[in-house]
Structure formats: structure tokens, C-alpha cells
Design a protein around this motif. Structure first.
Motif, short mmCIF file in Angstrom:
data_model
loop_
_atom_site.label_atom_id
_atom_site.label_comp_id
_atom_site.label_asym_id
_atom_site.label_seq_id
_atom_site.Cartn_x
_atom_site.Cartn_y
_atom_site.Cartn_z
N GLU A 57 0.80 -1.23 0.00
CA GLU A 57 0.00 0.00 0.00
C GLU A 57 0.83 1.27 0.00
O GLU A 57 0.34 2.34 -0.38
CB GLU A 57 -0.93 0.00 1.22
N TYR A 58 2.10 1.19 0.43
CA TYR A 58 2.91 2.40 0.58
C TYR A 58 4.31 2.20 0.02
O TYR A 58 4.99 1.23 0.38
CB TYR A 58 3.02 2.80 2.05
N PRO A 59 4.76 3.09 -0.86
CA PRO A 59 6.16 3.03 -1.33
C PRO A 59 7.10 3.38 -0.17
O PRO A 59 6.88 4.37 0.53
CB PRO A 59 6.22 4.07 -2.45
N ASP A 60 8.10 2.56 0.03
CA ASP A 60 9.00 2.74 1.16
C ASP A 60 9.96 3.90 0.89
O ASP A 60 10.64 3.93 -0.14
CB ASP A 60 9.79 1.44 1.39
N THR A 61 10.04 4.85 1.81
CA THR A 61 10.86 6.04 1.59
C THR A 61 12.35 5.76 1.74
O THR A 61 13.18 6.50 1.19
CB THR A 61 10.44 7.18 2.52
N PHE A 62 12.72 4.69 2.44
CA PHE A 62 14.14 4.30 2.48
C PHE A 62 14.58 3.82 1.10
O PHE A 62 15.67 4.17 0.63
CB PHE A 62 14.38 3.22 3.53
N ILE A 63 13.74 3.03 0.45
CA ILE A 63 14.04 2.59 -0.91
C ILE A 63 14.14 3.79 -1.84
O ILE A 63 15.04 3.87 -2.69
CB ILE A 63 12.97 1.61 -1.42
N ALA A 64 13.25 4.75 -1.68
CA ALA A 64 13.28 5.94 -2.54
C ALA A 64 14.58 6.72 -2.36
O ALA A 64 15.15 7.23 -3.33
CB ALA A 64 12.08 6.84 -2.23
N LYS A 65 15.09 6.81 -1.13
CA LYS A 65 16.34 7.52 -0.88
C LYS A 65 17.54 6.73 -1.42
O LYS A 65 18.49 7.32 -1.93
CB LYS A 65 16.52 7.77 0.62
N LYS A 66 17.47 5.43 -1.29
CA LYS A 66 18.58 4.58 -1.71
C LYS A 66 18.64 4.47 -3.24
O LYS A 66 19.73 4.47 -3.82
CB LYS A 66 18.44 3.20 -1.09
N PHE A 67 17.47 4.41 -3.86
CA PHE A 67 17.39 4.28 -5.32
C PHE A 67 16.69 5.52 -5.90
O PHE A 67 17.35 6.49 -6.21
CB PHE A 67 16.66 2.99 -5.69
N ASP A 68 15.38 5.47 -6.02
CA ASP A 68 14.60 6.61 -6.48
C ASP A 68 13.13 6.32 -6.24
O ASP A 68 12.76 5.20 -5.85
CB ASP A 68 14.87 6.92 -7.96
N ASP A 69 12.29 7.32 -6.47
CA ASP A 69 10.85 7.16 -6.24
C ASP A 69 10.26 6.07 -7.12
O ASP A 69 9.37 5.32 -6.69
CB ASP A 69 10.12 8.48 -6.48
N ALA A 70 10.72 5.98 -8.37
CA ALA A 70 10.18 5.00 -9.30
C ALA A 70 10.42 3.57 -8.79
O ALA A 70 9.53 2.71 -8.88
CB ALA A 70 10.78 5.18 -10.68
N THR A 71 11.61 3.32 -8.25
CA THR A 71 11.91 1.99 -7.73
C THR A 71 11.00 1.66 -6.54
O THR A 71 10.49 0.53 -6.43
CB THR A 71 13.38 1.91 -7.29
N ALA A 72 10.80 2.63 -5.67
CA ALA A 72 9.91 2.41 -4.52
C ALA A 72 8.49 2.08 -4.97
O ALA A 72 7.82 1.21 -4.40
CB ALA A 72 9.91 3.64 -3.61
N GLU A 73 8.02 2.78 -5.99
CA GLU A 73 6.69 2.50 -6.54
C GLU A 73 6.63 1.11 -7.15
O GLU A 73 5.64 0.38 -6.98
CB GLU A 73 6.33 3.55 -7.58
N GLN A 74 7.65 0.72 -7.89
CA GLN A 74 7.67 -0.60 -8.52
C GLN A 74 7.63 -1.71 -7.47
O GLN A 74 6.91 -2.71 -7.64
CB GLN A 74 8.93 -0.74 -9.38
N VAL A 75 8.38 -1.53 -6.40
CA VAL A 75 8.40 -2.53 -5.33
C VAL A 75 7.02 -2.65 -4.70
O VAL A 75 6.54 -3.76 -4.40
CB VAL A 75 9.47 -2.17 -4.28
#
Length: 276
Positions: free
Chosen positions: A207-225
């Protein structure tokens, strides 16, 4: 001869237990557990962190530390291993929840944090390797930022307000611990023992894109996960394969893990039984 009365676990013990339950629960894609380590951070680092934090939890339970002092001391104590940042975000949630004896009290306490708390929070950052945004005007690694806290009378709550749009752990401070509440409710409603934690985590992840993933990679990766986690919940993707995919790519939803810990602690405070 009568047996001695066994006291129930204290809130400090429940906070420690929540940390242990989260890291040893299997089926949280991308995160360290009993079956997965990363090259620089291992399960034993997380276990050590949970053990070493206990005196700080007890001091907070007894009302001996402010939130800023508690965060700084918890990070300092758990920095005795070389596994990097293990529970920084979890401490930001657990310590006010512990001091406030739950979500309502925590939501009130965080709004009363001070400039001194903010300075100690920045000091805690300097003791570990927490991932942060680059080119941030409030860079935690810039000494000028600490002076700005003092000059502009910026409290720890104000720092979380500033960080909330791009950090879901900080956002918990400003939204009344909303995801923590949801995570706890999932455990209390499902009541499926050892299987409840991975199920709760996957629900959050879907339900929620992880903001640690977004910082480590980018927002798109967090959304894909997030979308891949939804596929797992719907049966369109295999959980074990998704877990391995995340591990191999270094995609670890660490912010959701922190919220998971806070949810477990809240549920335990409210009577949830883990092994049932």
C-alpha cells in the motif's frame, strides 16, 4: 510452598521484544531475517542492537530521559557493532510510544519536544550512517544546520515536520502515528500468531512506497516494489521469488520495517499475543 508471582512484561521489555520479533520474522521481502543477511549488515547486528537498547528503554519507561536524549543514547549504545544503522528509525517511533505508553500519549509528547531534543537528534545522526537526502538545506552532517536549529528555535517536532513529505518515519510524528495504528490493528484483528507479522508487513508494503528505498534508489523503484508486493498479495507473484529478487538487488524496505516494529510494540501493549 507457593510459587512466586510472575510479573507481566514491562513496556521496556515489550519494546525490546518487538524489535526481536520483527527481525526474526520470515517473509518480509528484502529485509534481513533468519534466512537472509546483507554483506555489511547481518541478523546478529540487529539482535545485538535489540539487546543493547534495553537500558535506554528502561530509562524512558521510568521517565528519566527526554525523547532527544533517548534517541541519542539508544544510537550511541547500539553503535557498538560494525553493522551500520540497524534501528535508528525504529527508535524514533518506539521511544515516544514507550514514553507515552501508546499512540495517544506519544502523539502528545512529540509535539512538546524542544530545540535541545533537535540538537541531540542531529548528534545521534553523527554517530551512525543513516541514509539521507543529498543537497538538503537542513543537512544533518553540516554543523551549520545545528546552529540553525538554535538560531531559529527549531524543535525536534519541527524537524520531523520538515522531513515528513519525504520520510514516512518522520511522517508518523505528524499524522498521529497513523501507519503504526494500522499495523497494530492488523495484528490485533488477524491474531494469527507467528504468521501475523509477515502478513502485516506485506500489507503495508503493498500500500505504501518505502521512503528508504526511494532515498537509496529513487521514487520509481519504490513505486515498482509496492506494485510487486501487491502482485504477491493477489497471488500473481511468488513471495519467495520476490524476496530473493529484492535481496539480490539490495532493495530493503527499511522504513516499513521500522513502522512494523512500532506496530508490533503497540499491539503488544494492547494485549496482542504473539505465539497463539
Amino acid at each position: 510452598m507457593s510459587l512466586p508471582t510472575v510479573k507481566p512484561a514491562s513496556p521496556a521489555e515489550l519494546a525490546q521484544f518487538a524489535m526481536l520479533l520483527e527481525v526474526t520474522a520470515r517473509g518480509k521481502p528484502g529485509n534481513i531475517d533468519r534466512c537472509h543477511d546483507y554483506a555489511d549488515t547481518r541478523l546478529d547486528h540487529f539482535l545485538a542492537s535489540a539487546v543493547l537498547a534495553k537500558p535506554v528503554f528502561s530509562a524512558v519507561e521510568d521517565g528519566c530521559l527526554s525523547i532527544g536524549e533517548a534517541v541519542r543514547d539508544a544510537v550511541a549504545r547500539t553503535n557498538m557493532h560494525n553493522g551500520g544503522n540497524t534501528h535508528f528509525g525504529a527508535f524514533l517511533l518506539l521511544l515516544p510510544l514507550l514514553a507515552g505508553r501508546g499512540i495517544a500519549g506519544a502523539a502528545e509528547l512529540v509535539q512538546k519536544t524542544t530545540v535541545t531534543d533537535a540538537v541531540l537528534f542531529y548528534e545521534a545522526f553523527g554517530l551512525t550512517q543513516v541514509r539521507v537526502r543529498t543537497k538538503d538545506p537542513m543537512d544533518v552532517n553540516d554543523p551549520a544546520s545545528v546552529q540553525r536549529l538554535r538560531d531559529e528555535q527549531i524543535t525536534m517536532y519541527n524537524v520531523m515536520e520538515y522531513s515528513a513529505p519525504h520520510d514516512m518515519v518522520a511522517r508518523e510524528w505528524t499524522n498521529g502515528f497513523a501507519l503504526t495504528r494500522w499495523a497494530a490493528d492488523l495484528l490485533l484483528e488477524q491474531n494469527t500468531g507467528v504468521h501475523a507479522i509477515p502478513a502485516m508487513f506485506l500489507t503495508l508494503m503493498a500500500e505504501y512506497p518505502d521512503t528508504f528505498i526511494a532515498k537509496k534508489f529513487d521514487d520509481a523503484t519504490a513505486e515498482q516494489v509496492m506494485h510487486k508486493a501487491r502482485d504477491v498479495k493477489c497471488g500473481r507473484r511468488d513471495l519467495a521469488a520476490f524476496d530473493e529478487e529484492c535481496i539480490n538487488a539490495g532493495i530493503n524496505p527499511g522504513s516499513l520495517a521500522d513502522i512494523c516494529i512500532a506496530g508490533i510494540f503497540t499491539a503488544l501493549l494492547e494485549g496482542w499475543k504473539w505465539d497463539c
